[in-house]
Design an enzyme around this catalytic site. Sequence first.
Site, short mmCIF file in Angstrom:
data_model
loop_
_atom_site.label_atom_id
_atom_site.label_comp_id
_atom_site.label_asym_id
_atom_site.label_seq_id
_atom_site.Cartn_x
_atom_site.Cartn_y
_atom_site.Cartn_z
N SER A 95 38.00 26.47 -12.86
CA SER A 95 36.61 26.51 -12.41
C SER A 95 36.48 25.92 -11.01
O SER A 95 37.12 26.39 -10.08
CB SER A 95 35.72 25.79 -13.43
N ASP A 145 34.91 31.31 -17.45
CA ASP A 145 35.37 29.98 -17.03
C ASP A 145 36.57 29.49 -17.83
O ASP A 145 36.56 29.48 -19.06
CB ASP A 145 34.21 29.01 -17.19
#
Length: 347
Positions: free
Chosen positions: A46, A161
Amino acid sequence: MNESTGHVKKIALALGSGSARGMAHIGVIQRLDELGIRPDILCGTSVGSIIAACYLTGKLDHFEHWIQSLSTTQVLHYMSVSLGATGGVAHATRLIDFFAREYGNPNIEDLDQPFAAVATDLVRGREVWLQRGPLWDAVRASMAIPGILTPVPFRNSWLVDGGLVNPVPVSVCRALGADIIIGVDLNSDLVGRQKVISNAKAASAEEIAEEEESEEELPVFEDSEGDEVDGQDPFLGAAFSRFAASVKEAASNFRGSEEDKKPEPPGTIAVMMSAINIMQDRITRSRLAGEPADIMLWPRLGHIGLMEFSSAAEAIQEGRDAVDRMLPAIRHAFKSEGDDRLIEPGQ
């Protein structure tokens, strides 16, 4: 032998997920560099993949100054909020276009150092290590926060993510040949620290006017056809204001006294973000128990919200402080591996 440092041991950074709290990674890298520790391998999940990519393109300093110059409205602008987005409320096209234009977009396999961005296969539930193809395409997949940023197509599946499966990618660093791994966990003090966040109310006409006067540019987002919509449109402007207010309140913590008002039920975004925080904290603990880093850094960032980029300077400093707090352990780890770059004279 590592020709860039003259040392045999390969150093890796495992940069964890955490959105705005990820600015602490900048401080970590800067302080380690001052100590003579420059990573040979970088892996990020991320926001960790964003910071790693900025470092690998030689633009980390530029990014540091740029992110601190942005207002909340400008951050939302780069998120590319779209009324027609599927699987999220934004697709971050402007942000990725900015990175590719300003920092270049080399293929990962052409970088000077090994790099991997971690994403999650939404269909199979597996982690995916992105090590080939355009750099910022990999970063975009790694940072696709569920419900916020739209998923990224990948083969016959979708990527979101990487924090869902591997918030601090120590295992990836190990697989890429690292001898000493420094992990950075941004979520260690989140659970139990934040107050319940209430539903955000729609901004009043006076508040909207004040917001517009205080920003250099009006909010711009997209309709279902992908066309830009000016924030001056009465209906869409109000919709954007409500969304912006929701994100602002959900991304920040109350700073007043608990006696100021009674707690209210959390809103949709607050519930989603809190759930992600809890999940990532538990997954991080489990993963690190089975595959620990040689050195773990835990910046104290529980008071900084998911989208609170206005606290970037504070997060960066806390990243530096986290390194200093663990300096004895860092020295011990390097000495144990026979790496003498941190051994002080006389030892």
